[in-house]
Scaffold this active site. Sequence first.
Site, PDB file in Angstrom:
ATOM      1  N   HIS A  27       0.853  -1.192   0.000  1.00  0.00           N
ATOM      2  CA  HIS A  27       0.000   0.000   0.000  1.00  0.00           C
ATOM      3  C   HIS A  27       0.889   1.242   0.000  1.00  0.00           C
ATOM      4  O   HIS A  27       2.106   1.137   0.045  1.00  0.00           O
ATOM      5  CB  HIS A  27      -1.008  -0.025   1.145  1.00  0.00           C
ATOM      6  CG  HIS A  27      -0.425   0.036   2.531  1.00  0.00           C
ATOM      7  ND1 HIS A  27       0.381  -0.953   3.046  1.00  0.00           N
ATOM      8  CD2 HIS A  27      -0.540   0.972   3.515  1.00  0.00           C
ATOM      9  CE1 HIS A  27       0.717  -0.643   4.287  1.00  0.00           C
ATOM     10  NE2 HIS A  27       0.185   0.526   4.594  1.00  0.00           N
ATOM     11  N   HIS A  39       1.382   3.914   2.043  1.00  0.00           N
ATOM     12  CA  HIS A  39       1.902   4.672   3.186  1.00  0.00           C
ATOM     13  C   HIS A  39       3.427   4.822   3.113  1.00  0.00           C
ATOM     14  O   HIS A  39       4.125   3.914   2.653  1.00  0.00           O
ATOM     15  CB  HIS A  39       1.483   3.993   4.502  1.00  0.00           C
ATOM     16  CG  HIS A  39       0.043   4.249   4.855  1.00  0.00           C
ATOM     17  ND1 HIS A  39      -0.680   3.452   5.722  1.00  0.00           N
ATOM     18  CD2 HIS A  39      -0.811   5.221   4.450  1.00  0.00           C
ATOM     19  CE1 HIS A  39      -1.907   3.926   5.835  1.00  0.00           C
ATOM     20  NE2 HIS A  39      -2.013   4.988   5.076  1.00  0.00           N
ATOM     21  N   ASP A  90       5.790   4.587   5.210  1.00  0.00           N
ATOM     22  CA  ASP A  90       6.633   3.569   5.855  1.00  0.00           C
ATOM     23  C   ASP A  90       6.530   2.219   5.129  1.00  0.00           C
ATOM     24  O   ASP A  90       7.033   1.201   5.610  1.00  0.00           O
ATOM     25  CB  ASP A  90       6.298   3.419   7.347  1.00  0.00           C
ATOM     26  CG  ASP A  90       4.872   2.989   7.596  1.00  0.00           C
ATOM     27  OD1 ASP A  90       3.969   3.374   6.830  1.00  0.00           O
ATOM     28  OD2 ASP A  90       4.634   2.242   8.573  1.00  0.00           O
ATOM     29  N   HIS A  91       5.918   2.239   3.949  1.00  0.00           N
ATOM     30  CA  HIS A  91       5.858   1.037   3.099  1.00  0.00           C
ATOM     31  C   HIS A  91       6.403   1.281   1.697  1.00  0.00           C
ATOM     32  O   HIS A  91       6.960   0.375   1.088  1.00  0.00           O
ATOM     33  CB  HIS A  91       4.418   0.517   3.013  1.00  0.00           C
ATOM     34  CG  HIS A  91       3.944  -0.010   4.329  1.00  0.00           C
ATOM     35  ND1 HIS A  91       3.906  -1.343   4.616  1.00  0.00           N
ATOM     36  CD2 HIS A  91       3.559   0.637   5.462  1.00  0.00           C
ATOM     37  CE1 HIS A  91       3.502  -1.507   5.868  1.00  0.00           C
ATOM     38  NE2 HIS A  91       3.282  -0.327   6.396  1.00  0.00           N
ATOM     39  N   HIS A 123      -7.518  -0.890   5.609  1.00  0.00           N
ATOM     40  CA  HIS A 123      -6.479  -0.001   6.146  1.00  0.00           C
ATOM     41  C   HIS A 123      -6.261   1.164   5.179  1.00  0.00           C
ATOM     42  O   HIS A 123      -6.259   2.324   5.569  1.00  0.00           O
ATOM     43  CB  HIS A 123      -5.197  -0.819   6.348  1.00  0.00           C
ATOM     44  CG  HIS A 123      -4.029  -0.016   6.797  1.00  0.00           C
ATOM     45  ND1 HIS A 123      -3.952   0.565   8.044  1.00  0.00           N
ATOM     46  CD2 HIS A 123      -2.860   0.292   6.174  1.00  0.00           C
ATOM     47  CE1 HIS A 123      -2.794   1.199   8.156  1.00  0.00           C
ATOM     48  NE2 HIS A 123      -2.115   1.054   7.041  1.00  0.00           N
ATOM     49  N   ASP A 142      -0.189  -4.191   6.203  1.00  0.00           N
ATOM     50  CA  ASP A 142      -0.894  -3.663   7.377  1.00  0.00           C
ATOM     51  C   ASP A 142      -2.355  -4.121   7.401  1.00  0.00           C
ATOM     52  O   ASP A 142      -3.199  -3.477   8.018  1.00  0.00           O
ATOM     53  CB  ASP A 142      -0.856  -2.129   7.384  1.00  0.00           C
ATOM     54  CG  ASP A 142       0.514  -1.584   7.766  1.00  0.00           C
ATOM     55  OD1 ASP A 142       1.407  -2.376   8.108  1.00  0.00           O
ATOM     56  OD2 ASP A 142       0.683  -0.346   7.713  1.00  0.00           O
ATOM     57  N   HIS A 173       4.453  -4.897  10.982  1.00  0.00           N
ATOM     58  CA  HIS A 173       4.794  -4.200  12.230  1.00  0.00           C
ATOM     59  C   HIS A 173       4.892  -5.169  13.395  1.00  0.00           C
ATOM     60  O   HIS A 173       4.179  -6.175  13.445  1.00  0.00           O
ATOM     61  CB  HIS A 173       3.719  -3.154  12.590  1.00  0.00           C
ATOM     62  CG  HIS A 173       3.718  -1.956  11.690  1.00  0.00           C
ATOM     63  ND1 HIS A 173       4.538  -0.872  11.887  1.00  0.00           N
ATOM     64  CD2 HIS A 173       2.997  -1.683  10.570  1.00  0.00           C
ATOM     65  CE1 HIS A 173       4.316   0.028  10.936  1.00  0.00           C
ATOM     66  NE2 HIS A 173       3.380  -0.439  10.132  1.00  0.00           N
TER      67      HIS A 173
HETATM   68 ZN   LIG Z   1      -0.045   1.482   6.572  1.00  0.00          ZN
END
Ligand SMILES: [Zn+2]
Length: 258
Positions: free
Chosen positions: A57, A59, A61-62, A115, A134, A172
């Site tokens: 996805h 985000h 941090d991805h 998400h 996530d 995570h």
């Molecule tokens: Zn995420």
Amino acid sequence: MNALEVHQIPCLTDNYGYLVHDPVSGETACIDTPDAQAILAALASRGWRLSEIWNTHHHPDHAGGNLAVKQATGCRIVAPAAEAARIAGVDRSVVEGEAVSLGEHRFTVLETPGHTSGHIVYWCEAQRLAFVGDTLFAMGCGRLFEGTPAQMWSSLQKLRRWPEDTLLYCAHEYTQSNARFALSVEPDNAVLQARAAEVDAARRRGEPTVPSRLGDELATNPFLRADVPAFRASLGMAEAAPVEVFARARAGKDAFRG
Ligand SMILES: [Zn+2]
């Protein structure tokens, strides 16, 4: 068929990046790019050449390390079609049912909105493993930033159909706090009590609690249990629709401080 090798890379505060490598073809994929430098260092330490990035996805941090990793390795980037416009450097966008591969190994793409609106997961049935980003965490699930409870409940049901010995590589290390919440809503679940104790012990030793087995998630993860009678009874929602039970659990986790 030969086994794939998975290398887990702790990144940022609590993210995991992953390399998955096929020793026969020599191909390697990187699942998401939470930290380009950490990923490049892991590739160098293994002596692996990166073939593709598989994003789950958009985000940061991805997908935040996409361009730096692509520039350093010349890899191709695969990303969900529904989020391709929000992800840097995409070469191929994929939808539900398409496959990506490493040598002879096929991973099926499943769309798991909730998400984010276009989140996808990568599932290798033959090797009994999946990269779930996530969408699902050990004893938890992703927050609903862009989707509804009904969407996420439907997404999680796709994962529930996999064989119980499937290993779930989530993005995570949230397991300890997820376990505390799970115990708060289902305190009498003996399997959950035992797992929470094991997780505490693993974290005291500094060990990761990821990946987890789907079978263990089915027995302990509140977000997979909205239609399980014992769980519904524990929430006092024995007569409610599963999606309502799921929504109550998700809202409870959002407000949980424990
Ligand atoms: Zn995420």
